[in-house]
Design a protein around this motif. Structure first.
Motif, PDB file in Angstrom:
ATOM      1  N   VAL A 250      -5.007  18.243  76.938  1.00  0.00           N
ATOM      2  CA  VAL A 250      -4.615  16.933  77.461  1.00  0.00           C
ATOM      3  C   VAL A 250      -3.112  16.891  77.748  1.00  0.00           C
ATOM      4  O   VAL A 250      -2.675  16.295  78.743  1.00  0.00           O
ATOM      5  N   MET A 251      -2.318  17.548  76.896  1.00  0.00           N
ATOM      6  CA  MET A 251      -0.862  17.507  77.028  1.00  0.00           C
ATOM      7  C   MET A 251      -0.314  18.655  77.882  1.00  0.00           C
ATOM      8  O   MET A 251       0.874  18.922  77.876  1.00  0.00           O
ATOM      9  N   ARG A 252      -1.190  19.326  78.617  1.00  0.00           N
ATOM     10  CA  ARG A 252      -0.759  20.497  79.392  1.00  0.00           C
ATOM     11  C   ARG A 252       0.214  20.087  80.501  1.00  0.00           C
ATOM     12  O   ARG A 252       0.303  18.932  80.880  1.00  0.00           O
ATOM     13  N   GLY A 253       0.913  21.078  81.006  1.00  0.00           N
ATOM     14  CA  GLY A 253       1.878  20.826  82.072  1.00  0.00           C
ATOM     15  C   GLY A 253       3.282  20.669  81.522  1.00  0.00           C
ATOM     16  O   GLY A 253       3.486  20.296  80.363  1.00  0.00           O
ATOM     17  N   PRO A 254       4.287  20.928  82.364  1.00  0.00           N
ATOM     18  CA  PRO A 254       5.680  20.861  81.901  1.00  0.00           C
ATOM     19  C   PRO A 254       6.197  19.433  81.796  1.00  0.00           C
ATOM     20  O   PRO A 254       5.728  18.528  82.493  1.00  0.00           O
ATOM     21  N   VAL A 255       7.169  19.244  80.931  1.00  0.00           N
ATOM     22  CA  VAL A 255       7.928  18.003  80.852  1.00  0.00           C
ATOM     23  C   VAL A 255       9.176  18.196  81.721  1.00  0.00           C
ATOM     24  O   VAL A 255       9.922  19.160  81.538  1.00  0.00           O
ATOM     25  N   THR A 256       9.394  17.305  82.652  1.00  0.00           N
ATOM     26  CA  THR A 256      10.487  17.468  83.615  1.00  0.00           C
ATOM     27  C   THR A 256      11.543  16.379  83.444  1.00  0.00           C
ATOM     28  O   THR A 256      11.288  15.318  82.854  1.00  0.00           O
ATOM     29  N   SER A 257      12.715  16.637  83.995  1.00  0.00           N
ATOM     30  CA  SER A 257      13.778  15.629  83.980  1.00  0.00           C
ATOM     31  C   SER A 257      13.369  14.392  84.759  1.00  0.00           C
ATOM     32  O   SER A 257      13.702  13.258  84.366  1.00  0.00           O
ATOM     33  N   ALA A 258      12.612  14.590  85.845  1.00  0.00           N
ATOM     34  CA  ALA A 258      12.138  13.448  86.634  1.00  0.00           C
ATOM     35  C   ALA A 258      11.225  12.559  85.809  1.00  0.00           C
ATOM     36  O   ALA A 258      11.284  11.321  85.903  1.00  0.00           O
ATOM     37  N   TYR A 259      10.377  13.169  84.985  1.00  0.00           N
ATOM     38  CA  TYR A 259       9.488  12.377  84.128  1.00  0.00           C
ATOM     39  C   TYR A 259      10.301  11.550  83.135  1.00  0.00           C
ATOM     40  O   TYR A 259      10.010  10.363  82.908  1.00  0.00           O
ATOM     41  N   ILE A 260      11.332  12.154  82.538  1.00  0.00           N
ATOM     42  CA  ILE A 260      12.159  11.434  81.570  1.00  0.00           C
ATOM     43  C   ILE A 260      12.873  10.265  82.246  1.00  0.00           C
ATOM     44  O   ILE A 260      12.931   9.151  81.701  1.00  0.00           O
ATOM     45  N   GLU A 261      13.423  10.500  83.430  1.00  0.00           N
ATOM     46  CA  GLU A 261      14.127   9.433  84.149  1.00  0.00           C
ATOM     47  C   GLU A 261      13.193   8.292  84.512  1.00  0.00           C
ATOM     48  O   GLU A 261      13.584   7.115  84.494  1.00  0.00           O
TER      49      GLU A 261
END
Length: 379
Positions: A361-372
């Motif tokens: 479920v938590m797969r995939g990268p965490v990106t700076s765009a997601y944080i912003e």
């Protein structure tokens, strides 16, 4: 039902599996926390790192609880001696581990740079201290710990926290740090992108080389040092648990005897040595999950090497070898081990399936765009 000897060996293997599971699963959390000041150069990048481990660290730490529970139920004498003798070290680990959830929850609650920098330091300490202490503990197992039992099996300890921090044990602690730094860096290279992932890949190469070098040093230290214990009488595989019903001696080189007795076990330290070299060589390939698996195998090789070297010892006594705890004289009863084995057969697959589902479920990268885009809801 399985006989007592077989159950004891199975539970020795299960204890090793649980320790490896903790080191692999919670190890990348600890490694990522230690890398926070080095891989994250600004607040957004550090939040990226924290959000790769924030949602999963609690589930990963279940492996530590399982390991402690297994020691308590299957090896009660080991639990009593180790948790009492290493009391201050355990308190250090507990205090450091408490910093992690507090840091995750409070770091981004206020925008001040000083506030966040202080919590970043707390998360770094929360990763460094347990990693170092667990490595030091492994080193002290290989050296032997000065304790003894009286006729009523009451333990007496002849060491303090400063005695545990000796040169050999601290070198083992450095192995642990280099190993989990590598594992955390590989994990971050999988779960992030851009400059964060690139920095993680570069660091993983350096820490992997350090892991290989330090593990080699420990192996040579064991080879040329006067380490090892051997049972000379008693401690029969089918006998009731009684640590004082045997005789044992300190014997230089004894920790290498199992590799001669069972040549296939030589693969275990070989994996611990080759895996970090492969991580360093493959640092820039795109198949990052493959590198993560290699790093995980390396961790299994390092911990497995300690287990194979010590067997059948669990906690050797350097001051009174007769008091050493072994697989054959420190276990619970046959019935207890059998009932617990049934519980493990039923429950462990559920834990593994749930863990796999969470990471799917938590797969995939965490990106700076997601944080912003999720500044108010992310860690």
């Amino acid at each position: 039902m399985l006989d007592l000897q077989t159950l004891r060996v199975i539970w020795w293997l299960l204890l090793g599996i649980l320790l490896i599971g903790f080191a692999v699963m919670d190890g990348f959390d600890l490694g990522a926390a230690m890398l926070l000041p080095f891989v994250g150069r600004n607040d957004t990048e550090r939040r990226v790192i924290i959000n790769t481990i924030g949602p999963v660290w609690e589930g990963n730490q279940v492996w530590l609880i399982l390991g402690g529970g297994a020691i308590f139920a299957a090896w009660p004498a080991l639990y009593a001696v180790s948790f009492s003798g290493f009391y201050l070290a355990m308190l250090l680990v507990l205090a450091a581990l408490i910093l992690r959830p507090v840091g995750f929850k409070f770091r981004s609650k206020m925008p001040g740079a000083r506030w966040r920098a202080n919590w970043d330091r707390a998360l770094f300490v929360g990763g460094l201290v347990p990693t170092l202490v667990f490595g030091v503990a492994m080193g002290n197992l290989l050296e032997g710990v000065p304790f003894s039992f009286d006729s009523e099996l009451r333990a007496t300890y002849s060491f303090g926290l400063s005695d545990l921090l000796n040169p050999f044990a601290l070198t083992c602690g450095l192995v642990s740090i280099a190993m989990l730094l590598t594992h955390g860096a590989v994990y971050l290279s999988v779960k992030t992108d851009g400059v964060v992932a690139q920095r993680a890949r570069e660091i993983s190469r350096l820490t992997a080389i350090a892991w290989f070098a330090l593990f080699s040093v420990v192996g040579l230290w064991l080879w040329f040092g006067h380490f090892g214990f051997a049972i000379t009488a008693g401690a029969l595989p089918e006998s009731p648990s009684d640590p004082l019903a045997k005789t044992a001696i300190a014997q230089s080189g004894a920790w290498f005897s199992n590799y001669s007795r069972w040549p296939m076990t030589r693969l275990v330290p070989a994996v611990g040595l080759m895996a970090p070299l492969l991580v360093a060589l493959l640092a820039n390939i795109r198949q990052r999950l493959l590198v993560f698996m290699i790093s995980s195998l390396g961790i299994a090789g390092v911990i497995g090497s300690v287990g194979v070297s010590l067997f059948p010892f669990l906690l050797p006594s350097s001051s009174h070898p007769q008091s050493s705890l072994t697989v054959w004289d420190a276990s619970s009863s046959e019935r207890t081990l059998g009932i617990m084995l049934i519980a493990v057969i039923v429950l462990l697959p559920i834990v593994l399936a749930y863990t796999g589902w969470v990471f799917h479920v938590m797969r995939g990268p965490v990106t700076s765009a997601y944080i912003e885009a999720n500044r108010e809801t992310s860690y």
